[in-house]
Design an enzyme around this catalytic site. Sequence first.
Site, PDB file in Angstrom:
ATOM      1  N   LEU A 190      51.544 -34.777 -10.066  1.00  0.00           N
ATOM      2  CA  LEU A 190      51.299 -34.726  -8.629  1.00  0.00           C
ATOM      3  C   LEU A 190      49.871 -35.085  -8.258  1.00  0.00           C
ATOM      4  O   LEU A 190      49.591 -35.424  -7.106  1.00  0.00           O
ATOM      5  CB  LEU A 190      51.635 -33.334  -8.090  1.00  0.00           C
ATOM      6  CG  LEU A 190      53.112 -32.978  -8.047  1.00  0.00           C
ATOM      7  CD1 LEU A 190      53.306 -31.630  -7.382  1.00  0.00           C
ATOM      8  CD2 LEU A 190      53.920 -34.030  -7.322  1.00  0.00           C
ATOM      9  N   ALA A 194      58.277 -27.069  -5.428  1.00  0.00           N
ATOM     10  CA  ALA A 194      57.566 -25.882  -5.903  1.00  0.00           C
ATOM     11  C   ALA A 194      56.067 -26.069  -5.942  1.00  0.00           C
ATOM     12  O   ALA A 194      55.543 -27.172  -5.875  1.00  0.00           O
ATOM     13  CB  ALA A 194      58.073 -25.495  -7.298  1.00  0.00           C
ATOM     14  N   TYR A 210      47.574 -18.158  -2.828  1.00  0.00           N
ATOM     15  CA  TYR A 210      48.906 -18.772  -2.839  1.00  0.00           C
ATOM     16  C   TYR A 210      49.389 -19.001  -1.407  1.00  0.00           C
ATOM     17  O   TYR A 210      49.795 -20.108  -1.044  1.00  0.00           O
ATOM     18  CB  TYR A 210      49.903 -17.895  -3.603  1.00  0.00           C
ATOM     19  CG  TYR A 210      51.314 -18.461  -3.574  1.00  0.00           C
ATOM     20  CD1 TYR A 210      51.685 -19.492  -4.430  1.00  0.00           C
ATOM     21  CD2 TYR A 210      52.257 -17.979  -2.664  1.00  0.00           C
ATOM     22  CE1 TYR A 210      52.968 -20.031  -4.384  1.00  0.00           C
ATOM     23  CE2 TYR A 210      53.540 -18.512  -2.613  1.00  0.00           C
ATOM     24  CZ  TYR A 210      53.885 -19.530  -3.474  1.00  0.00           C
ATOM     25  OH  TYR A 210      55.146 -20.072  -3.423  1.00  0.00           O
ATOM     26  N   LEU A 233      61.602 -14.168  -0.756  1.00  0.00           N
ATOM     27  CA  LEU A 233      61.644 -13.836  -2.179  1.00  0.00           C
ATOM     28  C   LEU A 233      63.037 -14.138  -2.721  1.00  0.00           C
ATOM     29  O   LEU A 233      64.037 -13.700  -2.145  1.00  0.00           O
ATOM     30  CB  LEU A 233      61.311 -12.368  -2.400  1.00  0.00           C
ATOM     31  CG  LEU A 233      61.137 -11.947  -3.865  1.00  0.00           C
ATOM     32  CD1 LEU A 233      59.838 -12.494  -4.438  1.00  0.00           C
ATOM     33  CD2 LEU A 233      61.159 -10.430  -3.988  1.00  0.00           C
ATOM     34  N   LYS A 277      49.888 -22.639   0.441  1.00  0.00           N
ATOM     35  CA  LYS A 277      51.191 -23.057   0.969  1.00  0.00           C
ATOM     36  C   LYS A 277      51.130 -23.314   2.476  1.00  0.00           C
ATOM     37  O   LYS A 277      51.750 -24.247   2.993  1.00  0.00           O
ATOM     38  CB  LYS A 277      52.254 -22.001   0.671  1.00  0.00           C
ATOM     39  CG  LYS A 277      52.591 -21.836  -0.798  1.00  0.00           C
ATOM     40  CD  LYS A 277      53.289 -23.066  -1.373  1.00  0.00           C
ATOM     41  CE  LYS A 277      54.713 -23.202  -0.944  1.00  0.00           C
ATOM     42  NZ  LYS A 277      55.426 -24.302  -1.640  1.00  0.00           N
ATOM     43  N   LYS A 289      61.912 -26.089 -22.250  1.00  0.00           N
ATOM     44  CA  LYS A 289      62.232 -25.371 -21.016  1.00  0.00           C
ATOM     45  C   LYS A 289      62.947 -26.262 -20.002  1.00  0.00           C
ATOM     46  O   LYS A 289      63.442 -25.772 -18.989  1.00  0.00           O
ATOM     47  CB  LYS A 289      60.976 -24.762 -20.400  1.00  0.00           C
ATOM     48  CG  LYS A 289      60.039 -25.711 -19.701  1.00  0.00           C
ATOM     49  CD  LYS A 289      58.900 -24.909 -19.089  1.00  0.00           C
ATOM     50  CE  LYS A 289      57.956 -25.786 -18.282  1.00  0.00           C
ATOM     51  NZ  LYS A 289      56.875 -25.004 -17.669  1.00  0.00           N
TER      52      LYS A 289
END
Length: 298
Positions: free
Chosen positions: A45, A65, A137, A166, A141, A24
């Site tokens: 990380l 990300a 989520y 988005l 964030k 990928k």
Amino acid sequence: MRTQAFAIPKCQALISSCYLDDPKNDHLMQLEGAATRLKLVKADLMDPQSILSAIEDCDGVFHLATPMTNDPIKVLDPAIRGTLNVLDAAAQVGVRRVVITSSIGTVCMDPHRDPTVVVDESCWSDVEYCKETKNWYCYGKTVAEQAAWDYAREKNLDLVVLIPSLVLGPLLQPTMNASTNHILKYLTGSAKTYVDMVQAYVDVRDVAKACILLYEEPNARGRYLCAESVAHRGDICSLLTELFPQYPVPKMCSNQKGPSVQPYQISNKKLSSMGFAFTPLRKSLHDTVLNLQERNDI
């Protein structure tokens, strides 16, 4: 791709928690100039030393990300502790600037905000509301970005944050992401109705350009909302029908009483004032579908 950071050293490097030989990642080496300018480096990380080693000699770092999941176990540590690990390594190395890609989820989750208020960089999501609604989520964030600002002030680190909405547009990677998948299901007929929802949209190519602009512009400071427009899912389906009438795009809202959620206002003036031009939503949708066709997803 999982949580990752992109660093600009003397030769460019990508830091990723994925295996370097994972198929990928193949599309990265197919990018223009990758053979001579791109170096893939494995890092975790959750392992500060691996990050420190990976960004050694870097002039700047892009932290791009967070795992797109609502599982608190999978999202909170990478989002919060992972971000602080990147910043700590950057501070130790002495990079010129760190650009963090945050999320619209850090500004829009506030049930007490008047719907007439224009959402801008001064807005923050209500973390208690995120916890109450178990939106882990957005919680992760938001807390991660707030912690990043605290750390940057403490260490006098040059930090700039991009807040994309988005994301639509052509895919580089072979895998499907959640934001594109919600368009795909309208084209394949797997969704018979559209949900009563509004969202802000931006083209992925604009996000990439904005990241570079915020790194290169000496006067860039603070947070920058990156959104072209706000649209109801019904508007998205109408545009898709107009552009690609051959597909069974739903014409009915899942709310049988008809759409009731009204689009809110969002400001992209801070980024636009730097001369940044956004790709219109219509073109983003058009190019997204053409890309899905080329990939044989539809």
